[in-house]
Design a protein around this motif. Structure first.
Motif, PDB file in Angstrom:
ATOM      1  N   UNK A   1       0.881  -1.035   0.062  1.00  0.00           N
ATOM      2  CA  UNK A   1       0.002   0.187  -0.021  1.00  0.00           C
ATOM      3  C   UNK A   1       0.898   1.315   0.064  1.00  0.00           C
ATOM      4  N   UNK A   2       0.466   2.305  -0.337  1.00  0.00           N
ATOM      5  CA  UNK A   2       1.003   3.646  -0.356  1.00  0.00           C
ATOM      6  C   UNK A   2       1.812   3.959   0.672  1.00  0.00           C
ATOM      7  N   UNK A   3       2.851   4.114   1.011  1.00  0.00           N
ATOM      8  CA  UNK A   3       3.748   4.427   2.141  1.00  0.00           C
ATOM      9  C   UNK A   3       4.070   3.458   3.137  1.00  0.00           C
ATOM     10  N   UNK A   4       3.737   2.069   2.799  1.00  0.00           N
ATOM     11  CA  UNK A   4       3.810   0.914   3.593  1.00  0.00           C
ATOM     12  C   UNK A   4       4.793  -0.057   2.989  1.00  0.00           C
ATOM     13  N   UNK A   5       5.346  -0.783   3.742  1.00  0.00           N
ATOM     14  CA  UNK A   5       6.268  -2.010   3.423  1.00  0.00           C
ATOM     15  C   UNK A   5       5.437  -3.029   2.643  1.00  0.00           C
ATOM     16  N   UNK A   6       6.166  -3.778   1.694  1.00  0.00           N
ATOM     17  CA  UNK A   6       5.250  -4.901   0.978  1.00  0.00           C
ATOM     18  C   UNK A   6       5.233  -5.724   2.085  1.00  0.00           C
ATOM     19  N   UNK A   7       4.272  -6.618   2.087  1.00  0.00           N
ATOM     20  CA  UNK A   7       3.875  -7.608   3.179  1.00  0.00           C
ATOM     21  C   UNK A   7       3.368  -8.943   2.616  1.00  0.00           C
ATOM     22  N   UNK A   8       3.328 -10.000   3.122  1.00  0.00           N
ATOM     23  CA  UNK A   8       2.958 -11.281   2.846  1.00  0.00           C
ATOM     24  C   UNK A   8       1.437 -11.316   2.887  1.00  0.00           C
ATOM     25  N   UNK A   9       0.720 -11.654   2.011  1.00  0.00           N
ATOM     26  CA  UNK A   9      -0.560 -11.899   1.823  1.00  0.00           C
ATOM     27  C   UNK A   9      -0.866 -13.447   1.968  1.00  0.00           C
ATOM     28  N   UNK A  10      -0.420 -14.051   0.998  1.00  0.00           N
ATOM     29  CA  UNK A  10      -0.710 -15.617   1.258  1.00  0.00           C
ATOM     30  C   UNK A  10       0.420 -16.379   0.186  1.00  0.00           C
ATOM     31  N   UNK A  11       0.878 -17.481   0.841  1.00  0.00           N
ATOM     32  CA  UNK A  11       1.773 -18.309  -0.252  1.00  0.00           C
ATOM     33  C   UNK A  11       1.452 -19.728   0.014  1.00  0.00           C
ATOM     34  N   UNK A  12       1.718 -20.782  -1.058  1.00  0.00           N
ATOM     35  CA  UNK A  12       1.562 -21.950  -1.006  1.00  0.00           C
ATOM     36  C   UNK A  12       2.794 -22.603  -1.440  1.00  0.00           C
ATOM     37  N   UNK A  13       2.910 -23.923  -0.762  1.00  0.00           N
ATOM     38  CA  UNK A  13       4.071 -24.823  -1.061  1.00  0.00           C
ATOM     39  C   UNK A  13       3.918 -25.534  -2.060  1.00  0.00           C
ATOM     40  N   UNK A  14       4.825 -26.314  -2.654  1.00  0.00           N
ATOM     41  CA  UNK A  14       4.697 -27.368  -3.813  1.00  0.00           C
ATOM     42  C   UNK A  14       3.950 -28.475  -3.043  1.00  0.00           C
ATOM     43  N   UNK A  15       4.053 -28.464  -1.851  1.00  0.00           N
ATOM     44  CA  UNK A  15       3.312 -29.795  -1.189  1.00  0.00           C
ATOM     45  C   UNK A  15       1.675 -29.328  -0.880  1.00  0.00           C
TER      46      UNK A  15
ATOM     47  N   UNK B   1     -13.777  -8.102   1.207  1.00  0.00           N
ATOM     48  CA  UNK B   1     -12.701  -6.881   0.994  1.00  0.00           C
ATOM     49  C   UNK B   1     -13.193  -5.574   1.881  1.00  0.00           C
ATOM     50  N   UNK B   2     -11.950  -5.281   2.448  1.00  0.00           N
ATOM     51  CA  UNK B   2     -12.071  -3.942   3.144  1.00  0.00           C
ATOM     52  C   UNK B   2     -11.281  -2.861   2.381  1.00  0.00           C
ATOM     53  N   UNK B   3     -11.470  -1.604   2.840  1.00  0.00           N
ATOM     54  CA  UNK B   3     -10.641  -0.485   2.183  1.00  0.00           C
ATOM     55  C   UNK B   3      -9.227  -0.591   2.540  1.00  0.00           C
ATOM     56  N   UNK B   4      -8.925  -1.123   3.625  1.00  0.00           N
ATOM     57  CA  UNK B   4      -7.435  -1.526   4.001  1.00  0.00           C
ATOM     58  C   UNK B   4      -6.901  -2.586   3.016  1.00  0.00           C
ATOM     59  N   UNK B   5      -7.662  -3.253   2.458  1.00  0.00           N
ATOM     60  CA  UNK B   5      -7.004  -4.148   1.491  1.00  0.00           C
ATOM     61  C   UNK B   5      -6.318  -3.543   0.220  1.00  0.00           C
ATOM     62  N   UNK B   6      -6.748  -2.277   0.183  1.00  0.00           N
ATOM     63  CA  UNK B   6      -6.305  -1.393  -1.124  1.00  0.00           C
ATOM     64  C   UNK B   6      -4.730  -1.358  -1.333  1.00  0.00           C
ATOM     65  N   UNK B   7      -4.279  -1.973  -2.359  1.00  0.00           N
ATOM     66  CA  UNK B   7      -2.836  -2.111  -2.579  1.00  0.00           C
ATOM     67  C   UNK B   7      -2.481  -2.677  -3.841  1.00  0.00           C
ATOM     68  N   UNK B   8      -1.385  -2.633  -4.165  1.00  0.00           N
ATOM     69  CA  UNK B   8      -0.777  -3.108  -5.560  1.00  0.00           C
ATOM     70  C   UNK B   8      -0.250  -4.726  -4.970  1.00  0.00           C
ATOM     71  N   UNK B   9      -1.108  -5.673  -5.940  1.00  0.00           N
ATOM     72  CA  UNK B   9      -0.713  -6.988  -5.327  1.00  0.00           C
ATOM     73  C   UNK B   9       0.346  -7.490  -6.311  1.00  0.00           C
TER      74      UNK B   9
END
Length: 122
Positions: free
Chosen positions: A39-53, A84-92
Protein backbone atom coordinates in the motif's frame (compact mmCIF):
# COMPACT_ATOMS: atom_id res chain seq x y z
CA UNK A 1 10.90 -16.84 -15.44
CA UNK A 2 7.97 -14.52 -16.10
CA UNK A 3 4.95 -14.03 -13.88
CA UNK A 4 1.78 -12.60 -15.39
CA UNK A 5 -0.74 -11.38 -12.87
CA UNK A 6 -4.34 -10.47 -13.61
CA UNK A 7 -7.67 -9.93 -11.90
CA UNK A 8 -7.23 -6.70 -10.01
CA UNK A 9 -9.72 -3.89 -10.11
CA UNK A 10 -12.14 -1.71 -8.17
CA UNK A 11 -14.64 -3.32 -5.83
CA UNK A 12 -16.90 -2.14 -3.03
CA UNK A 13 -16.23 -3.09 0.56
CA UNK A 14 -17.62 -6.53 1.28
CA UNK A 15 -17.13 -7.66 -2.29
CA UNK A 16 -14.84 -10.26 -3.80
CA UNK A 17 -12.10 -10.47 -6.40
CA UNK A 18 -9.97 -13.29 -7.72
CA UNK A 19 -6.38 -12.75 -8.74
CA UNK A 20 -4.47 -15.09 -11.00
CA UNK A 21 -0.76 -15.40 -11.65
CA UNK A 22 0.71 -17.61 -14.34
CA UNK A 23 4.38 -18.52 -14.42
CA UNK A 24 6.13 -19.17 -17.71
CA UNK A 25 9.62 -19.84 -18.96
CA UNK A 26 12.05 -22.70 -18.61
CA UNK A 27 10.76 -23.86 -15.25
CA UNK A 28 11.57 -27.25 -13.82
CA UNK A 29 9.59 -26.78 -10.64
CA UNK A 30 7.91 -24.15 -8.50
CA UNK A 31 8.42 -24.32 -4.77
CA UNK A 32 6.66 -21.50 -2.96
CA UNK A 33 4.31 -19.28 -4.92
CA UNK A 34 2.10 -16.59 -3.55
CA UNK A 35 1.07 -12.99 -3.18
CA UNK A 36 2.44 -9.93 -1.47
CA UNK A 37 0.97 -6.46 -1.39
CA UNK A 38 2.17 -2.94 -0.94
CA UNK A 39 0.00 0.00 0.00
CA UNK A 40 1.18 3.59 -0.48
CA UNK A 41 3.69 4.53 2.19
CA UNK A 42 3.87 1.02 3.59
CA UNK A 43 6.25 -1.89 3.26
CA UNK A 44 5.48 -4.87 1.10
CA UNK A 45 3.84 -7.59 3.14
CA UNK A 46 2.93 -11.22 2.72
CA UNK A 47 -0.68 -11.87 1.81
CA UNK A 48 -0.59 -15.61 1.22
CA UNK A 49 1.64 -18.31 -0.19
CA UNK A 50 1.40 -22.00 -0.94
CA UNK A 51 4.19 -24.55 -1.09
CA UNK A 52 4.67 -27.27 -3.67
CA UNK A 53 3.16 -29.67 -1.16
CA UNK A 54 0.04 -27.57 -0.73
CA UNK A 55 0.78 -26.05 2.65
CA UNK A 56 -0.47 -22.51 2.98
CA UNK A 57 0.18 -19.54 5.18
CA UNK A 58 -1.56 -16.21 5.33
CA UNK A 59 -0.93 -12.76 6.64
CA UNK A 60 -2.81 -12.14 9.86
CA UNK A 61 -4.98 -9.41 8.35
CA UNK A 62 -6.41 -11.68 5.64
CA UNK A 63 -6.89 -14.95 7.50
CA UNK A 64 -10.42 -16.25 7.10
CA UNK A 65 -11.16 -13.92 4.19
CA UNK A 66 -8.64 -14.86 1.49
CA UNK A 67 -7.97 -18.28 0.01
CA UNK A 68 -4.92 -19.22 -2.03
CA UNK A 69 -4.75 -22.18 -4.37
CA UNK A 70 -2.50 -23.42 -7.14
CA UNK A 71 -2.82 -25.42 -10.31
CA UNK A 72 0.51 -27.15 -10.81
CA UNK A 73 -0.36 -28.31 -14.33
CA UNK A 74 -0.82 -24.70 -15.37
CA UNK A 75 1.92 -23.18 -13.18
CA UNK A 76 -0.74 -20.84 -11.90
CA UNK A 77 -1.68 -19.53 -8.47
CA UNK A 78 -5.01 -18.00 -7.54
CA UNK A 79 -6.06 -15.72 -4.73
CA UNK A 80 -9.74 -15.50 -3.91
CA UNK A 81 -10.33 -12.39 -1.84
CA UNK A 82 -13.65 -12.11 -0.04
CA UNK A 83 -15.13 -9.68 2.45
CA UNK A 84 -12.79 -7.05 1.11
CA UNK A 85 -12.06 -3.99 3.20
CA UNK A 86 -10.74 -0.55 2.21
CA UNK A 87 -7.49 -1.42 4.00
CA UNK A 88 -6.95 -4.22 1.46
CA UNK A 89 -6.31 -1.54 -1.14
CA UNK A 90 -2.81 -2.06 -2.49
CA UNK A 91 -0.76 -3.23 -5.42
CA UNK A 92 -0.66 -7.01 -5.29
CA UNK A 93 2.47 -8.77 -6.46
CA UNK A 94 2.90 -12.39 -7.36
CA UNK A 95 6.09 -14.07 -6.17
CA UNK A 96 7.47 -17.48 -7.14
CA UNK A 97 10.52 -19.45 -6.03
CA UNK A 98 11.43 -21.75 -8.87
CA UNK A 99 14.05 -24.06 -10.25
CA UNK A 100 14.64 -22.61 -13.70
CA UNK A 101 17.03 -23.11 -16.58
CA UNK A 102 19.84 -20.59 -16.94
CA UNK A 103 22.14 -21.58 -19.79
CA UNK A 104 22.83 -25.24 -19.21
CA UNK A 105 22.06 -25.22 -15.50
CA UNK A 106 18.99 -25.47 -13.33
CA UNK A 107 19.19 -22.63 -10.87
CA UNK A 108 17.05 -21.61 -7.91
CA UNK A 109 15.34 -18.46 -9.19
CA UNK A 110 13.00 -16.06 -7.49
CA UNK A 111 10.69 -13.89 -9.58
CA UNK A 112 8.18 -11.12 -9.07
CA UNK A 113 5.21 -10.30 -11.22
CA UNK A 114 4.45 -6.79 -12.41
CA UNK A 115 1.78 -6.06 -9.81
CA UNK A 116 -1.94 -5.58 -10.12
CA UNK A 117 -3.92 -2.83 -8.43
CA UNK A 118 -6.73 -3.72 -6.06
CA UNK A 119 -8.87 -0.84 -4.84
CA UNK A 120 -11.64 -1.34 -2.30
CA UNK A 121 -14.08 1.54 -1.89
CA UNK A 122 -15.96 2.18 1.34
Amino acid sequence: VQLQASGGGLVQAGGSLRLSCAASGSIFSINNIGWYRQAPGKQRELVARVTSGGSTNYGDSVKGRFTISRDNAKNTVYLLMSSLKPEDTAVYYCRADTLALHGDNWVATGAWGQGTQVTVSS
